[in-house]
Design a protein around this motif. Structure first.
Motif, PDB file in Angstrom:
ATOM      1  N   GLU A  47       0.725  -1.130  -0.088  1.00  0.00           N
ATOM      2  CA  GLU A  47      -0.173  -0.005  -0.137  1.00  0.00           C
ATOM      3  C   GLU A  47       0.813   1.359  -0.036  1.00  0.00           C
ATOM      4  N   ILE A  78       4.986   7.188   1.231  1.00  0.00           N
ATOM      5  CA  ILE A  78       3.739   7.738   0.531  1.00  0.00           C
ATOM      6  C   ILE A  78       2.734   6.753  -0.088  1.00  0.00           C
ATOM      7  N   PRO A  79       1.375   6.844  -0.062  1.00  0.00           N
ATOM      8  CA  PRO A  79       0.624   5.959  -0.545  1.00  0.00           C
ATOM      9  C   PRO A  79       1.034   5.353  -1.966  1.00  0.00           C
ATOM     10  N   ARG A  80       0.990   4.323  -2.572  1.00  0.00           N
ATOM     11  CA  ARG A  80       1.328   3.780  -3.857  1.00  0.00           C
ATOM     12  C   ARG A  80       0.023   4.150  -4.699  1.00  0.00           C
ATOM     13  N   THR A  81       0.209   4.675  -5.666  1.00  0.00           N
ATOM     14  CA  THR A  81      -0.862   4.870  -6.666  1.00  0.00           C
ATOM     15  C   THR A  81      -0.555   3.584  -7.461  1.00  0.00           C
ATOM     16  N   PRO A  82      -2.016   2.936  -7.969  1.00  0.00           N
ATOM     17  CA  PRO A  82      -2.206   2.376  -8.745  1.00  0.00           C
ATOM     18  C   PRO A  82      -1.714   2.513 -10.209  1.00  0.00           C
ATOM     19  N   THR A  83      -1.217   1.587 -11.066  1.00  0.00           N
ATOM     20  CA  THR A  83      -1.033   1.916 -12.258  1.00  0.00           C
ATOM     21  C   THR A  83      -1.866   1.125 -13.323  1.00  0.00           C
ATOM     22  N   ARG A  84      -2.237   1.472 -14.295  1.00  0.00           N
ATOM     23  CA  ARG A  84      -3.030   0.845 -15.180  1.00  0.00           C
ATOM     24  C   ARG A  84      -2.261   0.755 -16.473  1.00  0.00           C
ATOM     25  N   GLN A 130       7.523  15.611   0.238  1.00  0.00           N
ATOM     26  CA  GLN A 130       6.422  15.151  -0.813  1.00  0.00           C
ATOM     27  C   GLN A 130       5.562  14.194   0.009  1.00  0.00           C
ATOM     28  N   GLN A 174       5.092   3.151  -0.579  1.00  0.00           N
ATOM     29  CA  GLN A 174       6.197   2.927  -1.070  1.00  0.00           C
ATOM     30  C   GLN A 174       7.135   4.119  -0.268  1.00  0.00           C
TER      31      GLN A 174
END
Length: 114
Positions: A10, A108-114, A58, A12
Motif C-alpha cells: 500500500e 507515501i501511498p502507492r498509486t495504482p498503475t494501469r 512530498q 512505497q
C-alpha cells in the motif's frame, strides 16, 4: 491451477535507498575526516540530505525536513565548518542514524498503475 498473486504494498518508501547510501557515506566519512577525499563525502552527504528532505516534504512528513536541512547545512561542502575530533565523529553516527530512521519511516501511498 494458477496461484493467486500477492497484493501490491500500500505504501512505497522513496527515501529508503538514499537514506541507506547517506548512512554509509556518514560512517565512511568518519575515517576520512581531514583527508582530501573528505570533500567528496561532504558533497554526498549534503546532496542526499536534500534528496531525503524533499521526499519527506512530498510525503507530508514535515518533521524530517528540518533534520535533513540541518544535516545539509552542517555537511555543506561550499563553506565547510572546521569540525573535527570525537564530537564530529559522534555527529556522523547521529546523522547516519537519522538517515536510516528517515528512510524507514518516510512513505507515501502507492498509486495504482494501469
Amino acid at each position: 491451477m494458477p496461484r493467486p498473486t500477492p497484493a501490491a504494498p500500500e505504501f512505497q518508501r522513496n527515501a529508503f535507498a538514499p537514506g541507506i547510501l547517506a548512512a554509509i557515506a556518514c560512517l565512511a566519512g568518519i575515517a576520512l575526516v581531514g583527508h582530501p577525499y573528505y570533500l567528496a563525502v561532504l558533497f554526498i552527504i549534503a546532496i542526499l540530505a536534500v534528496i531525503v528532505g524533499w521526499f519527506a516534504i512530498q510525503a507530508r512528513q514535515w518533521w524530517w525536513a528540518p533534520v535533513m536541512l540541518a544535516i545539509a547545512i552542517l555537511w555543506n561542502p561550499f563553506y565547510p565548518f572546521g569540525f573535527s575530533g570525537m564530537w564530529w565523529s559522534v555527529a556522523h553516527i547521529v546523522a547516519a542514524a537519522a538517515f536510516l530512521a528517515a528512510g524507514a519511516t518516510i512513505r507515501i501511498p502507492r498509486t495504482p498503475t494501469r
